[in-house]
Design an enzyme around this catalytic site. Sequence first.
Site, short mmCIF file in Angstrom:
data_model
loop_
_atom_site.label_atom_id
_atom_site.label_comp_id
_atom_site.label_asym_id
_atom_site.label_seq_id
_atom_site.Cartn_x
_atom_site.Cartn_y
_atom_site.Cartn_z
CB CYS A 96 -0.92 -0.04 1.23
SG CYS A 96 -1.70 1.53 1.65
N GLY A 97 0.93 1.95 -1.14
CA GLY A 97 1.76 3.15 -1.27
C GLY A 97 1.43 4.23 -0.26
N PRO A 98 0.17 4.64 -0.15
CG PRO A 98 -1.96 5.40 -0.76
CD PRO A 98 -0.99 4.29 -1.01
CB CYS A 99 0.32 2.03 4.07
SG CYS A 99 -1.35 1.44 3.76
CE LYS A 100 5.02 0.28 0.32
NZ LYS A 100 5.88 -0.42 -0.63
#
Lengths: 148, 182
Positions: free
Chosen positions: B61-65
């Site tokens: 999950c990009g936004p999580c990172k």
Amino acid sequence: MGGMLLPLGAQQIDYNSLRSVVRLTAPEKVSGTRNQTLTFDVVASMKPGYHVASNVAPAYPMKVKLLDNDAAQLQNVAYPTPKSHQLAGETLSVFDGDIRLKVTLKIAPNAPVGRTILTSKVSYQACDDRACLRPDSIDIKVPLDIRN
Amino acid sequence: MFVALLLSGCKREAARHKEVKPDGARKSAPEFTLKDVDGKPVNLADYKGKVVLLNFWATWCGPCKIEIPWFIDFEQKYKDRGFAVLGVAMDDEGLEIVKPYLEKSKINYRIVLGNDSVATMYGGIDSLPTTFVLDKDGKIASTHVGLVSKSDYENEIQQLLDHSQRSVHNGRDVIAAWRAAN
């Protein structure tokens, strides 16, 4: 022999569980004879702002699978060239907008004449720049009319 | 006129950051026991008494990172004031993919391996990241689906930590007043 590129019909399948971010458009039907190779297009339309992991992404790549049946085997799926999307310091391989998936089938030599409903499962995982949705899939049914 | 201007300024300041839910509107966070990456069980109940940022995320999950460095910072800054971050990794591959990611990313807070059952307890977790900020009584003070700003999180953490400290001070004041009267 050879492929048949068929015009798109009006069959549209909306994303049917979480939110409608992916819509599929497939032919109303396809037809051919035993042993023939057919190609038809499935158009996947992503809601503006969303992208899906491409077919070569390391996690939850987009995949088209033909469910078991007596009439035809999946030979190949041709995907478009993915785009690169930058987020959180990483480069993601994605599809967005409208993309065309070229699905090639081979009709079985002993396929039953008449109509068979082929079910394909398109699996994918969608995100925008704020959030990622759970990986999901859509089943699309395409009638296949087999002639003698 | 001056008072009206002053009040409208105060309202704008408050509107910039969301307030956490009032005490009476908070529901208890569902309790769970999940394993961390070393296989040790972690009970959410053990975090009572702390303000907790409970973050559902995944390595894909990009936004999580984007949020992870913020949470590393919060853990470092506020852990001595009774705060903790608890990450729930929702990767289907579990340990196989999460452990190498943690080693690479220098996450300084506890990560447990999530499952569908915990996701259901928390309303389904349809999107990642989904983050709950819990007060020291284990109640959900705020919920965020998707990425929000670092300052929004920090403001909420500070509200809850300040409220905890005020409650302690108020309690001490009550005891002091009783002693003085007796």
